[in-house]
Design a protein around this motif. Structure first.
Motif, PDB file in Angstrom:
ATOM      1  N   ALA A  54     -46.439-128.583   7.722  1.00 54.76           N
ATOM      2  CA  ALA A  54     -47.319-128.289   8.856  1.00 54.76           C
ATOM      3  C   ALA A  54     -47.670-126.803   8.831  1.00 54.76           C
ATOM      4  O   ALA A  54     -46.776-125.952   8.872  1.00 54.76           O
ATOM      5  N   PRO A  55     -48.942-126.456   8.762  1.00 48.14           N
ATOM      6  CA  PRO A  55     -49.334-125.042   8.682  1.00 48.14           C
ATOM      7  C   PRO A  55     -49.306-124.372  10.053  1.00 48.14           C
ATOM      8  O   PRO A  55     -49.413-125.020  11.087  1.00 48.14           O
ATOM      9  N   PHE A  56     -49.160-123.048  10.018  1.00 50.85           N
ATOM     10  CA  PHE A  56     -49.303-122.253  11.241  1.00 50.85           C
ATOM     11  C   PHE A  56     -50.626-121.513  11.138  1.00 50.85           C
ATOM     12  O   PHE A  56     -51.670-122.028  11.496  1.00 50.85           O
ATOM     13  N   TYR A  57     -50.609-120.301  10.614  1.00 50.16           N
ATOM     14  CA  TYR A  57     -51.836-119.561  10.350  1.00 50.16           C
ATOM     15  C   TYR A  57     -51.650-118.774   9.063  1.00 50.16           C
ATOM     16  O   TYR A  57     -50.540-118.403   8.699  1.00 50.16           O
ATOM     17  N   GLY A  58     -52.745-118.494   8.373  1.00 44.37           N
ATOM     18  CA  GLY A  58     -52.702-117.659   7.176  1.00 44.37           C
ATOM     19  C   GLY A  58     -51.871-118.270   6.072  1.00 44.37           C
ATOM     20  O   GLY A  58     -52.055-119.431   5.690  1.00 44.37           O
TER      21      GLY A  58
ATOM     22  N   ILE B  31     -48.691-118.973   6.108  1.00 39.55           N
ATOM     23  CA  ILE B  31     -47.600-119.854   6.539  1.00 39.55           C
ATOM     24  C   ILE B  31     -48.127-121.282   6.556  1.00 39.55           C
ATOM     25  O   ILE B  31     -48.797-121.709   7.496  1.00 39.55           O
ATOM     26  N   THR B  32     -47.828-122.010   5.484  1.00 39.86           N
ATOM     27  CA  THR B  32     -48.382-123.360   5.320  1.00 39.86           C
ATOM     28  C   THR B  32     -47.349-124.460   5.512  1.00 39.86           C
ATOM     29  O   THR B  32     -47.692-125.636   5.427  1.00 39.86           O
ATOM     30  N   ASP B  33     -46.089-124.079   5.739  1.00 42.46           N
ATOM     31  CA  ASP B  33     -45.038-125.088   5.929  1.00 42.46           C
ATOM     32  C   ASP B  33     -43.984-124.529   6.873  1.00 42.46           C
ATOM     33  O   ASP B  33     -43.154-123.703   6.483  1.00 42.46           O
TER      34      ASP B  33
ATOM     35  N   GLU C 158     -40.673-118.842   4.925  1.00 41.83           N
ATOM     36  CA  GLU C 158     -41.936-118.150   4.669  1.00 41.83           C
ATOM     37  C   GLU C 158     -41.799-117.315   3.402  1.00 41.83           C
ATOM     38  O   GLU C 158     -40.816-116.596   3.228  1.00 41.83           O
ATOM     39  N   THR C 159     -42.772-117.398   2.506  1.00 35.91           N
ATOM     40  CA  THR C 159     -42.678-116.677   1.238  1.00 35.91           C
ATOM     41  C   THR C 159     -44.005-115.999   0.915  1.00 35.91           C
ATOM     42  O   THR C 159     -44.970-116.647   0.512  1.00 35.91           O
ATOM     43  N   LEU C 160     -44.050-114.680   1.135  1.00 37.90           N
ATOM     44  CA  LEU C 160     -45.178-113.895   0.647  1.00 37.90           C
ATOM     45  C   LEU C 160     -44.984-113.578  -0.820  1.00 37.90           C
ATOM     46  O   LEU C 160     -45.909-113.641  -1.617  1.00 37.90           O
ATOM     47  N   PHE C 161     -43.736-113.224  -1.173  1.00 36.34           N
ATOM     48  CA  PHE C 161     -43.352-113.012  -2.567  1.00 36.34           C
ATOM     49  C   PHE C 161     -41.850-113.212  -2.667  1.00 36.34           C
ATOM     50  O   PHE C 161     -41.140-113.295  -1.665  1.00 36.34           O
ATOM     51  N   THR C 162     -41.334-113.302  -3.884  1.00 32.04           N
ATOM     52  CA  THR C 162     -39.911-113.525  -4.119  1.00 32.04           C
ATOM     53  C   THR C 162     -39.334-112.351  -4.887  1.00 32.04           C
ATOM     54  O   THR C 162     -39.936-111.885  -5.853  1.00 32.04           O
ATOM     55  N   ILE C 163     -38.166-111.871  -4.439  1.00 31.33           N
ATOM     56  CA  ILE C 163     -37.502-110.768  -5.141  1.00 31.33           C
ATOM     57  C   ILE C 163     -36.932-111.299  -6.457  1.00 31.33           C
ATOM     58  O   ILE C 163     -36.114-112.232  -6.441  1.00 31.33           O
TER      59      ILE C 163
ATOM     60  N   GLY D 185     -40.612-121.953  10.957  1.00 32.97           N
ATOM     61  CA  GLY D 185     -40.761-122.354  12.348  1.00 32.97           C
ATOM     62  C   GLY D 185     -39.613-121.875  13.205  1.00 32.97           C
ATOM     63  O   GLY D 185     -39.794-121.469  14.362  1.00 32.97           O
ATOM     64  N   LEU D 186     -38.399-121.903  12.644  1.00 31.78           N
ATOM     65  CA  LEU D 186     -37.217-121.434  13.363  1.00 31.78           C
ATOM     66  C   LEU D 186     -37.263-119.916  13.540  1.00 31.78           C
ATOM     67  O   LEU D 186     -36.921-119.391  14.612  1.00 31.78           O
ATOM     68  N   VAL D 187     -37.686-119.190  12.503  1.00 29.32           N
ATOM     69  CA  VAL D 187     -37.804-117.736  12.597  1.00 29.32           C
ATOM     70  C   VAL D 187     -38.888-117.368  13.614  1.00 29.32           C
ATOM     71  O   VAL D 187     -38.741-116.413  14.382  1.00 29.32           O
TER      72      VAL D 187
END
Length: 220
Positions: free
Chosen positions: A119-123, A125-127, A132-137, A191-193
């Motif tokens: 389920a998407p939120f905005y931008g 955040i698609t699940d 949430e993952t913008l990038f991974t270390i 969603g929890l965050v």
């Protein structure tokens, strides 16, 4: 388990809000506001207790210095001060303890509810059921997102607003805890965050207002 008593009503409220707004993320925000209103009397009492604690912190520090070699007398003097100022030193912990079952129940709602998966939120955040993952270390496979960072910053602000422990070691631990605790949120469902970030922002606004009221009384 027994958390179904909380998880089922939470999901029903989420579904109801989603029926009105059509976005699960917005529904989570509305649910957070609703829960904040329900817990408002408890939170207000807690923040009043913490505001009083902040005002008497210099006096507590002085008592620690005065009775540095006699812990029993120091504890007696501190308890007398709490009694005189009508302060519950554990009052600030109660809202957190009460919200833990709600937090865990919502965690399972976000993991178990099929409707929230992908389920998407905005931008980006698609699940809402995944981190949430913008990038991974690289090397540690740690997802990095905006919401966990916002969560960390909000916890640091709350720590700054709370009365600092008279003990320097405890004060340092309290400053490190938000950062250490927030690392876990990088792996939690977004969603929890989102729920916790909105809850923290509302808590900061409420605590700021109460601190301002007590500061005004002190000046008067």
């Amino acid at each position: 388990g027994f958390l179904i008593m909380l998880a089922a009503p939470l999901f029903w409220v989420l579904q109801t809000f989603h029926g009105f707004v059509g976005n699960w993320g917005v529904a989570i925000i509305l649910l957070t506001v609703l829960l904040k209103l329900i817990f408002f009397p408890l939170s207000a009492a807690s923040y009043r207790s913490m505001a009083k604690m902040k005002l008497v912190t210099p006096r507590l520090t002085k008592l620690r210095e005065q009775y540095a070699n006699d812990r029993m007398k120091m504890n007696q003097a501190m308890m007398e001060l709490y009694k005189q100022e009508k302060i519950n030193p554990l009052g600030g912990c109660l809202p957190i303890l009460v919200q833990i079952p709600v937090f865990i129940a919502l965690y399972w709602v976000l993991l178990a509810a099929v409707e929230l998966r992908h389920a998407p939120f905005y931008g980006w955040i698609t699940d809402l059921a995944s981190p949430e993952t913008l990038f991974t270390i690289p090397g540690i496979a740690m997802p990095v997102g905006v919401l966990p960072i916002a969560m960390m910053l909000s916890m640091i602000v709350q720590t700054k607003m709370n009365p600092a422990p008279p003990d320097p070691v405890q004060a340092k631990v309290m400053m490190i805890m938000p950062i250490a605790f927030s690392v876990m949120f990088f792996f939690f469902p977004s969603g929890l965050v989102l729920y916790w970030v909105v809850n923290n922002i509302l808590s900061i606004a409420q605590q700021w207002q109460i601190n301002r009221m007590f500061s005004g009384k002190k000046s008067a």
